[in-house]
Design a protein around this motif. Sequence first.
Motif, PDB file in Angstrom:
ATOM      1  N   GLY A 174       0.846  -1.186   0.000  1.00  0.00           N
ATOM      2  CA  GLY A 174       0.000   0.000   0.000  1.00  0.00           C
ATOM      3  C   GLY A 174       0.881   1.236   0.000  1.00  0.00           C
ATOM      4  N   LYS A 175       0.317   2.347   0.406  1.00  0.00           N
ATOM      5  CA  LYS A 175       1.085   3.590   0.427  1.00  0.00           C
ATOM      6  C   LYS A 175       2.309   3.421   1.321  1.00  0.00           C
ATOM      7  N   GLY A 176       3.466   3.854   0.792  1.00  0.00           N
ATOM      8  CA  GLY A 176       4.707   3.678   1.539  1.00  0.00           C
ATOM      9  C   GLY A 176       5.278   2.281   1.393  1.00  0.00           C
ATOM     10  N   ASN A 177       4.748   1.512   0.406  1.00  0.00           N
ATOM     11  CA  ASN A 177       5.204   0.137   0.163  1.00  0.00           C
ATOM     12  C   ASN A 177       5.014  -0.764   1.376  1.00  0.00           C
ATOM     13  N   LYS A 178       3.959  -0.511   2.156  1.00  0.00           N
ATOM     14  CA  LYS A 178       3.702  -1.307   3.356  1.00  0.00           C
ATOM     15  C   LYS A 178       2.568  -2.292   3.104  1.00  0.00           C
ATOM     16  N   ASP A 179       2.771  -3.528   3.569  1.00  0.00           N
ATOM     17  CA  ASP A 179       1.721  -4.529   3.534  1.00  0.00           C
ATOM     18  C   ASP A 179       0.878  -4.401   4.806  1.00  0.00           C
ATOM     19  N   ARG A 180      -0.386  -4.776   4.717  1.00  0.00           N
ATOM     20  CA  ARG A 180      -1.216  -4.809   5.918  1.00  0.00           C
ATOM     21  C   ARG A 180      -2.388  -5.765   5.715  1.00  0.00           C
ATOM     22  N   ILE A 181      -2.964  -6.191   6.814  1.00  0.00           N
ATOM     23  CA  ILE A 181      -4.129  -7.072   6.784  1.00  0.00           C
ATOM     24  C   ILE A 181      -5.311  -6.327   7.380  1.00  0.00           C
ATOM     25  N   ILE A 182      -6.423  -6.340   6.658  1.00  0.00           N
ATOM     26  CA  ILE A 182      -7.640  -5.667   7.118  1.00  0.00           C
ATOM     27  C   ILE A 182      -8.698  -6.727   7.415  1.00  0.00           C
ATOM     28  N   PRO A 183      -9.276  -6.719   8.607  1.00  0.00           N
ATOM     29  CA  PRO A 183     -10.351  -7.673   8.910  1.00  0.00           C
ATOM     30  C   PRO A 183     -11.600  -7.336   8.103  1.00  0.00           C
ATOM     31  N   MET A 184     -12.338  -8.352   7.780  1.00  0.00           N
ATOM     32  CA  MET A 184     -13.525  -8.197   6.933  1.00  0.00           C
ATOM     33  C   MET A 184     -14.792  -8.430   7.758  1.00  0.00           C
ATOM     34  N   SER A 185     -15.749  -7.538   7.634  1.00  0.00           N
ATOM     35  CA  SER A 185     -17.020  -7.721   8.340  1.00  0.00           C
ATOM     36  C   SER A 185     -17.878  -8.756   7.602  1.00  0.00           C
ATOM     37  N   HIS A 186     -18.887  -9.269   8.287  1.00  0.00           N
ATOM     38  CA  HIS A 186     -19.788 -10.256   7.658  1.00  0.00           C
ATOM     39  C   HIS A 186     -20.560  -9.621   6.502  1.00  0.00           C
ATOM     40  N   THR A 187     -20.931  -8.361   6.647  1.00  0.00           N
ATOM     41  CA  THR A 187     -21.667  -7.676   5.589  1.00  0.00           C
ATOM     42  C   THR A 187     -20.821  -7.561   4.335  1.00  0.00           C
TER      43      THR A 187
END
Length: 300
Positions: A174-187
């Motif tokens: 992502g921005k700044g060449n950083k990886d990240r994990i985003i939790p996903m809601s049920h919706t």
Amino acid sequence: MNIKLLLEDFCHYAKYMRAVSPNTINRYRQQVSYFVEVSKTSDISAVNKKMVHSFFLHGRVAKNWSTATYRTYYMTLIVFFRWCMEHEYMEENFVESMILPKQEKSLPKALKKQEAFKLLEVVYNYPYTHRYLRSRNHAIFSMFLYAGLRKNELLNLKLADVDIENFTIFVRKGKGNKDRIIPMSHTLAQSLDRYLTERKKQGKTCPEFFTSSNRNQGFTVSGLKRLTTRIRSASGIDFTIHKLRHTFATLMVEGGCDIYSLSKMMGHSDIKTTTIYLSATAEHLRSQVYKHPLNIRTFV
């Protein structure tokens, strides 16, 4: 030495030695080229203090640059000239003598909760020519509003990056060449699962998560721009993709999300960037003021 030739060497260095993102490389090219155009010089040896100061004055007066735009040009040119000095093409970095204006602390603009709901309803109920478009477009806007992805992050998502079974989204570089994990809601998971079902029916096999409707390739920047224009017109809601990202953050704060967790989900390198959302929502501030100890007693 020709500035345009130096610029290509600089961009090559930035890409392979500093691992700068493609968007930043494009910004370097555009803004240094604009400096060459305005200053009417092509040789680095002709650059002087007066020329650099005149360029920034031109931006402020003739182009009505905002503080953010001014600061962006400042950072681009100071890095480029610094590289030129290191390679002995310049003896002085004239940008360093410029006054850098303080960043304006305006609150991020976001949609209200009811506007966000309406936008998703319009996206889903729009009279599409094919069911695939309905599921894909609803999934795209759900990603923006329920996960807060940036435009390029969404377009660069791969099929393997979205794990509906474990409710996670993996954002690569992502921005700044950083990886990240985003939790996903049920919706959000329901919307994405509906899209993947239609995607499979269409025989899409390309690695990109979001695909073109008539080609077996990833959804494009121009395609997203056309879609945004169409939905903006149909809904009557004035929004941009980045405004949807602000909406995600603001609604998360209103819902009680702590700033540290939100900062990680947003991919901010500095948590101070995230704290601005504390001031952006009246609901959050109202919930906090109720915690005042004197509120437990009333005087008649």
